[in-house]
Scaffold this motif. Structure first.
Motif, short mmCIF file in Angstrom:
data_model
loop_
_atom_site.label_atom_id
_atom_site.label_comp_id
_atom_site.label_asym_id
_atom_site.label_seq_id
_atom_site.Cartn_x
_atom_site.Cartn_y
_atom_site.Cartn_z
N ALA A 160 56.33 -11.24 38.29
CA ALA A 160 56.37 -11.68 39.69
C ALA A 160 55.65 -13.01 39.86
CB ALA A 160 55.73 -10.62 40.59
N GLU A 161 54.63 -13.27 39.01
CA GLU A 161 53.89 -14.54 39.05
C GLU A 161 54.50 -15.58 38.09
OE1 GLU A 161 51.23 -15.57 40.78
OE2 GLU A 161 50.62 -13.74 41.81
N ARG A 162 55.66 -15.26 37.50
CA ARG A 162 56.33 -16.12 36.52
C ARG A 162 55.43 -16.46 35.33
NH1 ARG A 162 60.53 -20.16 39.55
NH2 ARG A 162 61.38 -18.64 41.00
N ILE A 163 54.84 -15.42 34.79
CA ILE A 163 53.99 -15.53 33.61
C ILE A 163 54.84 -15.23 32.38
CG2 ILE A 163 51.96 -14.60 32.45
CD1 ILE A 163 51.25 -16.02 35.01
N LYS A 164 54.71 -16.05 31.35
CA LYS A 164 55.48 -15.81 30.13
C LYS A 164 54.68 -14.91 29.19
CE LYS A 164 58.06 -18.12 26.46
NZ LYS A 164 58.40 -19.38 25.80
N PRO A 165 55.30 -13.81 28.68
CA PRO A 165 54.55 -12.88 27.83
C PRO A 165 54.80 -13.09 26.33
CG PRO A 165 56.55 -11.83 28.60
CD PRO A 165 56.60 -13.27 29.08
N VAL A 166 53.81 -12.69 25.54
CA VAL A 166 53.99 -12.43 24.10
C VAL A 166 53.45 -11.02 23.86
CG1 VAL A 166 53.90 -14.82 23.32
CG2 VAL A 166 51.77 -13.53 23.54
N LEU A 167 53.81 -10.41 22.74
CA LEU A 167 53.50 -9.00 22.51
C LEU A 167 52.64 -8.82 21.27
CD1 LEU A 167 53.99 -5.96 23.18
CD2 LEU A 167 56.10 -6.13 21.83
N MET A 168 51.60 -8.01 21.40
CA MET A 168 50.77 -7.61 20.25
C MET A 168 50.83 -6.10 20.13
SD MET A 168 48.66 -8.68 17.88
CE MET A 168 47.67 -7.85 16.67
N ILE A 169 51.43 -5.61 19.04
CA ILE A 169 51.50 -4.16 18.79
C ILE A 169 50.27 -3.79 17.98
CG2 ILE A 169 52.83 -2.31 17.74
CD1 ILE A 169 55.37 -3.90 18.36
N ASN A 170 49.37 -3.05 18.60
CA ASN A 170 48.02 -2.81 18.07
C ASN A 170 47.92 -1.42 17.44
OD1 ASN A 170 45.34 -3.53 17.62
ND2 ASN A 170 44.65 -2.67 19.56
N LYS A 171 46.81 -1.20 16.74
CA LYS A 171 46.45 0.10 16.14
C LYS A 171 47.48 0.56 15.11
CE LYS A 171 43.90 1.50 20.27
NZ LYS A 171 43.47 2.61 21.14
N LEU A 172 47.98 -0.38 14.32
CA LEU A 172 48.93 -0.02 13.27
C LEU A 172 48.27 0.89 12.22
CD1 LEU A 172 51.87 -1.03 13.22
CD2 LEU A 172 51.25 -2.57 11.38
N ASP A 173 46.96 0.79 12.09
CA ASP A 173 46.25 1.66 11.13
C ASP A 173 46.35 3.13 11.53
OD1 ASP A 173 44.68 0.70 13.32
OD2 ASP A 173 42.93 1.66 12.45
N ARG A 174 46.51 3.43 12.82
CA ARG A 174 46.67 4.83 13.26
C ARG A 174 47.97 5.42 12.73
NH1 ARG A 174 46.27 6.01 19.43
NH2 ARG A 174 46.24 8.12 18.61
N ALA A 175 49.03 4.61 12.76
CA ALA A 175 50.32 5.08 12.25
C ALA A 175 50.24 5.38 10.76
CB ALA A 175 51.41 4.05 12.54
N VAL A 176 49.42 4.60 10.03
CA VAL A 176 49.31 4.76 8.57
C VAL A 176 48.42 5.96 8.21
CG1 VAL A 176 48.57 3.67 6.42
CG2 VAL A 176 49.71 2.30 8.18
N PHE A 177 47.24 6.03 8.82
CA PHE A 177 46.26 7.04 8.40
C PHE A 177 46.31 8.32 9.24
CE2 PHE A 177 44.16 3.06 6.89
CZ PHE A 177 44.23 3.35 5.54
N GLU A 178 46.42 8.22 10.56
CA GLU A 178 46.42 9.42 11.40
C GLU A 178 47.74 10.17 11.30
OE1 GLU A 178 45.29 9.17 15.51
OE2 GLU A 178 43.70 7.73 15.06
N LEU A 179 48.84 9.44 11.56
CA LEU A 179 50.16 10.08 11.58
C LEU A 179 50.82 10.08 10.22
CD1 LEU A 179 51.59 8.65 14.94
CD2 LEU A 179 50.18 10.68 14.56
N GLN A 180 50.34 9.23 9.31
CA GLN A 180 50.89 9.12 7.95
C GLN A 180 52.42 8.94 7.97
OE1 GLN A 180 49.34 12.39 5.62
NE2 GLN A 180 47.31 11.47 5.53
#
Length: 854
Positions: A160-180
């Motif tokens: 709504a404020e015409r802000i341009k986004p970029v994306l950071m997908i975080n906590k990738l270590d959880r997918a590796v160690f917690e969820l395996q």
């Protein structure tokens, strides 16, 4: 250490300035990721990054572990082509006819004005204030929890404020160690996140630049990593590494590392379709090396991990070679794939500079003509043009009781001692009665660095700064300019409403002046909170329980500094009608010489929301024909009536309407101002509980008044208008309406039953239930009345063993079941309770009190 002289010098080069906010759902890792950038800028040490949470400057933030107030940090980075290719570099042509920026060889200083914003929905107003002065946003998403309700809310605010986004997908270590998860499962998970964010962007993006907001890891505007452990990457880093090995141009290699691109080691060929011999490029060349490094450094001997890292060009000190386990993993990953490199690449290359952003943001920010000197200077981001500054919020200063104004300089240069015009939100250009205008001098200008400040002589256009000395003249937000005919910059629209209230009082009556002064300071410090005095009560209105708790603690400990008594949280109700008035209601003036005839009816569904958004009102003022067509086509209005809409209310912009449907009344416009004033009064204090009215159309059916003007002044017409409107409400089946939250509950699948049972006990209506693929978690979305939400968190934790996490966001208003005129109904009991609390007569006044007879 930070070199402030160099930073101030770099601020003059606006092409190399980035104003950005970090936005996300609560607890997705904004603050830990921000630490990595602060460490890279030399503000904190590298060892502290991820643990220090440097932008948590308040004690309650450190205790609760969540961000409560947005924090501004100005940082300066030495950029080189290792970290990024700057966007204004010379362009070269690739073999596939794509323009790619050529890497710069000279070092350039990049200034990043970063705002770390809260993720909890109760503090969404802080996000709104942050986005107003930013040009870009880094959206952070937990790779396990995915895109949540608040992620969508903050993205919608940003667009709504015409802000341009970029994306950071975080906590990738959880997918590796917690969820395996396997590499393919991780790919599917992060791919769904990118797709979900792009769906939101497609739904809400506006403007010519909206095609440029979509996210694609192959464009390097998506990064992956772990903020807690300080590592992260985007695909260009791996593409650069492999392009040398495969003798392929980097631009072609990066496209093969995402999507349906598969590599066969046996044939050493790429293909578009998977088979038993081939592996997805992203899995083979990105995820597998990262997972191998993570597991080796955490589980194997430190010698094998260090040998593997050294082959990739990572060097270690003697002390670092003695680390083991998680400490070693953290050290290796930070050195091999620093999170700051990945984020800086996105910030520098994909977020716009103020020079670019202000060309398209000015039209939605500036209320005046788009061709006046101020608008033209804003579009050019001209540091030598007329000064135009927007103050988005106030933060407490080291001088107790005073505030720094956090502001964005859109044009001109603001400096210490400069004489400026300080315009509040109520300033009207050209009006002779302006009370919201002050002509004063700027005491000091500051660079904000988290909890500390650095005085500077001046700050040029395109930057964010702190201003000292204007907190005496601005209430919450406002505009500062040197141009005499400048209009205001647009007032911010918040995504949440202050629907929960608490009454406060002092323990010792002698401390009452301190409470009043403390409430004034609290109101200045928080963009959303409202502090009112109603019927002798002092009321604090907030977005939710947590927001109110924080505000009341601040009031007691920081601003009033006296012990306080608090009531239980209460809900703000609204009044409405559900049918047309069953008769035309007459009210006479006190001198019996003027008569007004009124009816009331509900507004069509959806029109109240359009009026509140302000879109319809602006259209109504600028283009009467367009607004007429809009009302006739979408809401079934009579085209003759649309031309005689007198006003909206309360406060000139509320979700109620006054329409003149009379015929042949002589000199009616003589009393229009008085009738409008009566309408504003009646719509702000309804007949049931003297609460705001919502969704009602009042029709002026007829009027009769004597010819002498002295007999039809405001003192006669205004009370008569109010009485006629209250009578028309009583004859149109009045009802109470209550605020409703959209609640999103994230919990393990085995706790679903307990969460659903609790929702049903709380009058919750489940609208969606999603089982997250590749995750043990599931989400429930439901509507729940705000009145039922008090204590919900504690009960949910008790029923699910602390495994479920709810998030509330105000969604809409709905009719409260029951007739409020029936004292035995639920609605009648609530009306009686509110009237008693406000000190009103216990029973709703009878119709005869407002309805006169000929």
């Amino acid at each position: 250490m930070v070199n402030f002289d160099k930073m101030r010098q770099a601020m003059n080069n606006q092409e190399y300035v980035r104003n950005m906010a970090v936005i996300a759902h609560v607890d997705h890792g904004k603050t830990t990721l921000t630490d990595a950038l602060l460490a890279r800028a030399g503000i904190i040490s590298l060892e502290q990054a991820g643990d220090k949470k440097a932008t948590h400057t308040r004690k309650d933030e450190q205790l609760k572990g969540i961000t409560i107030k947005s924090t501004t940090v100005t940082m300066c980075f030495e950029m080189d082509d290792l970290c990024t290719k700057m966007p204004d570099a010379k362009t070269i042509q690739t073999s596939e006819d794509e323009s790619v920026p050529e890497a710069r060889t000279d070092k350039t200083s990049l200034v990043v004005n970063l705002i770390d914003s809260p993720g909890h929905v109760d503090f969404s107003s802080e996000v709104t204030a942050a986005l107003r002065i930013a040009d870009g946003a880094m959206v952070v998403v937990d790779c396990v929890e995915g895109v949540c309700v608040q992620t969508e809310t903050v993205l919608r605010q940003a667009l709504a404020e015409r802000i341009k986004p970029v994306l950071m997908i975080n906590k990738l270590d959880r997918a590796v160690f917690e969820l395996q998860l396997t590499p393919e499962e991780i790919y599917q998970s992060v791919s769904r996140i990118v797709e979900s964010v792009n769906v939101i962007l497609a739904t809400y993006s506006v403007g010519e630049e909206s095609d440029d907001v979509f996210l694609d890891p192959a464009k390097s505007n998506v990064s992956f990593g772990s903020g807690l452990h300080g590592w992260g990457f985007n695909l260009n880093q791996f593409a650069r590494m492999y392009s040398e090995k495969f003798k392929i141009k980097e631009e072609r290699m990066i496209r093969r590392l995402w999507g349906e691109n598969f590599y066969s080691p046996d044939d050493k060929k790429w293909c578009k379709n998977a088979d038993d011999k081939s592996t997805r490029g992203f899995n083979k060349f990105v995820l597998e090396p990262v997972i191998q490094m993570l597991k080796t450094s955490k589980d194997d001997t430190n010698e094998s991990a260090i040998n593997m890292a050294e082959k990739l060009g990572v060097s270690f000190s003697a002390q670092e070679k003695t680390l083991t386990g998680k400490q070693l993993m953290r050290c290796v990953m930070k050195k091999w794939l620093p999170a700051s490199d990945a984020m800086l690449h996105m910030i520098a290359q994909h977020l716009p500079s103020p020079v670019k952003a202000q060309t398209y943001r000015t039209e939605i920010l500036y209320e005046g003509p788009q061709d006046d000197p101020v608008a033209l200077a804003m579009k050019r981001c001209d540091p030598s043009g007329p000064l135009m500054v927007y103050v988005s919020k106030m933060v407490p200063s080291s001088d107790k009781g005073r505030f720094y104004a956090i502001a964005r300089v859109f044009s001109g240069t603001i400096g210490t001692g400069m004489k400026v015009r300080i315009m509040g939100p109520d300033f009207q250009p050209g009006s002779k009665l302006n009370t919201d205008l002050f002509i004063k001098n700027i005491q000091r200008t500051l660079i904000m660095i988290g909890g500390s400040v650095m005085p500077v002589d001046d700050v040029p256009a395109g930057n964010i700064c702190g201003i000292v000395g204007i907190d005496k003249f601005l209430y919450k937000t406002g505009t500062i300019t040197t141009y005499e005919n400048a209009h205001n910059l647009k007032v911010m629209k918040f995504s949440v409403s202050p629907v929960v209230r608490v009454a406060v009082d002092v323990v010792n009556p002698a401390h009452l002046p301190k409470l009043v002064e403390g409430m004034r300071k609290l109101s200045k410090a928080d963009p959303l909170v409202q502090c009112l005095e109603d019927g002798g009560q002092h009321l604090i209105l907030g977005a939710g329980e947590l927001h109110l708790d924080v505000c009341l603690n601040d009031l007691e400990e920081e601003y009033a500094c006296v012990p306080l008594k608090r009531s239980k949280p209460l809900v703000s109700y609204r009044e409405t009608v559900t049918d047309q008035s069953d008769r035309v209601c007459l009210a006479k003036s006190s001198n019996k010489l003027c008569r007004l005839f009124m009816t009331a009816e509900p507004l069509p569904d959806g029109l109240s929301e359009k009026i509140e958004e302000g879109v319809f009102k602006k259209q109504f003022q600028e283009d009467a024909k367009a607004s007429t067509r809009y009302l006739v086509d979408n809401f079934g209005f009579d085209s003759n009536h649309t031309k005689k809409i007198w006003c909206f209310g309360p406060n000139g912009s509320g979700p109620n309407m006054l329409v003149d449907v009379s015929k042949g009344v002589q000199n009616l416009l003589d009393i229009k101002d008085s009738v409008v004033a009566g309408f504003q009064w009646a719509s702000s204090e309804g007949v049931l509980t003297e609460s705001n009215v919502r969704g009602v159309r009042f029709n002026l059916q007829d009027a009769y008044f004597k010819g002498d003007q002295s007999h039809r002044g405001g003192g006669q017409i205004i009370p008569a208008t109010r009485r006629a409107m209250l009578a028309s409400m009583l004859t149109a089946k009045p009802r109470l309406i209550e605020p409703v939250y959209l609640v999103e509950i994230m919990c393990p699948k085995d706790c679903l039953g307990a969460a659903v049972n609790l929702l049903s006990r709380k009058r919750g209506e489940i609208v969606e239930q999603v089982l997250l693929e590749g995750s043990p978690m599931s989400t429930i979305k439901a509507y729940m009345p705000v009145n039922e939400s008090f204590g919900f968190n504690g009960e949910l934790r008790g029923d699910t063993g602390g495994q479920a996490f709810p998030q509330f966001i105000f969604d809409h208003w709905q009719l409260l079941p029951g007739d409020p005129l029936d004292a035995t109904s639920k609605a009648g009991e609530i009306v009686a309770d509110i009237r008693k609390r406000k000190g009103l007569v216990e029973k709703i006044p009878a119709l005869e009190n407002f309805f006169d007879k000929l």
